[in-house]
Design an enzyme around this catalytic site. Structure first.
Site, PDB file in Angstrom:
ATOM      1  N   GLU A 174       6.200   8.179   5.585  1.00 51.23           N
ATOM      2  CA  GLU A 174       6.706   7.950   7.009  1.00 51.23           C
ATOM      3  C   GLU A 174       7.880   7.875   7.249  1.00 51.23           C
ATOM      4  O   GLU A 174       8.651   6.901   7.617  1.00 51.23           O
ATOM      5  CB  GLU A 174       6.087   6.571   7.306  1.00 51.23           C
ATOM      6  CG  GLU A 174       4.696   5.988   6.838  1.00 51.23           C
ATOM      7  CD  GLU A 174       3.952   4.786   7.423  1.00 51.23           C
ATOM      8  OE1 GLU A 174       4.790   3.916   7.596  1.00 51.23           O
ATOM      9  OE2 GLU A 174       3.008   4.451   7.328  1.00 51.23           O
ATOM     10  N   GLU A 358      -3.203   6.341   4.454  1.00 54.67           N
ATOM     11  CA  GLU A 358      -3.042   4.680   4.861  1.00 54.67           C
ATOM     12  C   GLU A 358      -3.940   4.685   6.040  1.00 54.67           C
ATOM     13  O   GLU A 358      -4.058   5.353   6.794  1.00 54.67           O
ATOM     14  CB  GLU A 358      -1.960   4.195   5.193  1.00 54.67           C
ATOM     15  CG  GLU A 358      -0.934   4.167   3.904  1.00 54.67           C
ATOM     16  CD  GLU A 358       0.495   3.521   4.311  1.00 54.67           C
ATOM     17  OE1 GLU A 358       0.467   2.832   5.481  1.00 54.67           O
ATOM     18  OE2 GLU A 358       1.509   3.799   3.579  1.00 54.67           O
TER      19      GLU A 358
HETATM   20  O1  IFM Z   1       2.814  -1.853   4.986  1.00 55.19           O
HETATM   21  C1  IFM Z   1       3.138  -0.654   5.695  1.00 55.19           C
HETATM   22  C2  IFM Z   1       3.314   0.507   4.688  1.00 55.19           C
HETATM   23  O2  IFM Z   1       4.258   0.158   3.957  1.00 55.19           O
HETATM   24  C3  IFM Z   1       3.655   1.793   5.511  1.00 55.19           C
HETATM   25  N1  IFM Z   1       2.753   2.005   6.497  1.00 55.19           N
HETATM   26  C4  IFM Z   1       2.027   0.931   7.332  1.00 55.19           C
HETATM   27  C5  IFM Z   1       1.763  -0.347   6.565  1.00 55.19           C
HETATM   28  C6  IFM Z   1       1.430  -1.280   7.643  1.00 55.19           C
HETATM   29  O3  IFM Z   1       2.301  -1.854   8.490  1.00 55.19           O
END
Ligand code: IFM
Length: 450
Positions: A174, A358
């Site tokens: 990210e 994710e």
């Molecule tokens: O916890 C985070 C993760 O570290 C990165 N992506 C989003 C998740 C939820 O906010």
């Protein structure tokens, strides 16, 4: 005696044995032991120790005490029956300030990866999930071009030290969050808030990604290499052209800002409508480095935003009333993931295979009689699986799906209050309790492999 749980409902195309199912975590969010074995300070140690930056003053301690409990956590992962585990390496644990390896730190990851392999779990490893060594921040961090080269050196060291143990490397997690939340609005470490800082940090992050790729490929040729982008769906309930443009600008800022340089070799021109005069310094040859091909793109998706024009060429977030939301306040909108995946395939002819690296939700989960009833999470996941399957039906090449997260953990500026885990963590005792969603996931995985 616990009652049986129905398996998660998963579209048939994702129940095939070659589709990778996993769970994900990140170093700073779970490890704790922030001073053990010569670990250096990271920007998140500094940021979370600064009053007012993290809810309730929470820090990386105790985390999930994973650094000390890794063996039982590996058993937990194996017991779920997942194909793969996505974790990140803490840069400040494995390299000393002079760039040499810290044997204790790298030893931790060698043992962890070896044990996962012994348990038949594929290892998906992120190199940078936001815990930059503080000494690099003291020299300018991602605003200093030199950090991109230090990142490539770090990647090289990791690929040499861990080669053969890793199925897939992910350079950055990210970069949007590192660039914008870290440098554009100050919500994340290092807490800077200037658009021109955000664009320059983004450029150096992506440059570091591109510089790292040849090093990873040379030292660990058997592993796949990719990058992970968080993406957001922006739509409008407004009727004007300006409102529609606001939604467009939101997606430029959240998605194209990262994906255009990677897959089209340029930054989106519309970004300058949001932040006039904030072009990063880009040297000759940088974009060729950034567009180096990857084997896969990781996509992290959580929610949709409703945008309207502010009347001055910017967007404002106008939350829709009466929609389903999570503990984060994020709207549950699975359709957004299908829309985005289809849009990326149309926008980038060279889009590589995609992994959902994710997806998941936070809820205020409590243990009662040894169980955690998180029915909303089960429903959330099933609806998102279905949305991704629709995108796959439309031709998007989706290879795997990682649920965020294996267990409740440190949710950055929101500390430990927000619970994203399939597994509940009692931070006082470090007791892990499988939520019903974990049991349903486990039931699906067990049924699938029969
Ligand atoms: O916890 C985070 C993760 O570290 C990165 N992506 C989003 C998740 C939820 O906010």
């Amino acid at each position: 005696m616990s009652a049986a749980i129905a398996p998660l409902a998963v579209p048939a195309r994702f129940a095939r044995p070659d589709f990778v199912w996993g769970v994900a975590t990140a170093s700073f969010q779970i490890e704790g032991s922030t001073r053990a074995d010569g670990r250096l300070t990271s920007i998140w140690d500094t940021f979370s120790a600064t009053p007012g930056k993290v809810l309730h003053g929470d820090t990386g301690e105790p985390g999930c005490d994973h650094y000390r409990r890794w063996e039982s956590d590996v058993e937990l992962i194996a017991a779920l029956g997942v194909d793969a585990y996505r974790l990140s390496i803490a840069w400040p644990r494995v390299l000393r300030e002079d760039g040499s390896l810290n044997p204790a730190g790298i030893g931790f990851y060698q043992r962890l990866l070896d044990r996962l392999g012994e348990r038949g779990v594929q290892r998906y490893v992120t190199l940078y999930h936001w815990d930059l060594p503080q000494h690099l921040q003291d020299r300018g961090g991602w605003l200093n071009r030199e950090t991109a080269y230090r990142f490539a050196d770090y990647a090289d060291r990791m690929a040499r030290a861990l080669h053969g143990r890793v199925s897939a490397w992910m350079t950055l997690n990210e970069p949007w969050c590192s660039a914008f939340l870290g440098h554009g609005n100050g919500h994340h470490a290092p807490g800077l808030a200037e658009p021109r800082f955000a664009t320059q940090a983004m450029h150096h992050l992506l440059l570091g990604h591109g510089l790292a790729l040849p090093a990873l490929r040379a030292a660990d040729p058997g592993a796949a290499c990719g990058i992970v982008a968080n993406v957001g769906r922006g739509t409008t309930d407004g009727a004007s052209d300006a409102d529609r443009d606001a939604a467009h600008l939101y997606e430029v800022m959240h998605n194209a800002w990262v994906l255009d340089p990677l897959f089209a070799g340029r930054y989106p021109a519309d970004l300058q409508r949001l932040w006039p005069g904030s072009e990063p310094l880009v040297l000759d040859g940088d974009m060729a480095v950034i567009t180096r091909p990857v084997d896969f793109l990781g996509i992290n998706y959580y929610f949709r935003s409703n945008l309207r024009s502010n009347g001055a060429g910017r967007f404002v977030d106008v939350p829709l009333p009466g929609v389903e939301r999570t503990q984060m306040g994020w709207e549950v909108y699975p359709q957004g993931l299908e829309d985005l995946l289809r849009g990326f395939k149309a926008a980038y002819p060279n889009l590589p295979p995609v992994f959902i690296t994710e997806n998941g939700m936070a809820s205020d989960d409590r243990v009662a009689d040894g169980r955690v009833d998180d029915a909303q999470r089960i429903s959330y996941l099933e609806r998102h699986f279905a949305a991704v399957a629709r995108a796959a039906d439309a031709g998007v090449d989706v290879r795997g799906y990682f649920v965020w997260s294996l267990m409740d953990n440190f949710e950055w500026a929101f500390g430990y209050e927000r619970r994203f885990g399939l597994v509940h963590v009692d931070y006082a005792t470090q007791q892990r309790t499988l939520k019903n969603s974990a049991r349903a996931f486990q039931a699906f995985l067990a049924a699938r492999s029969r």
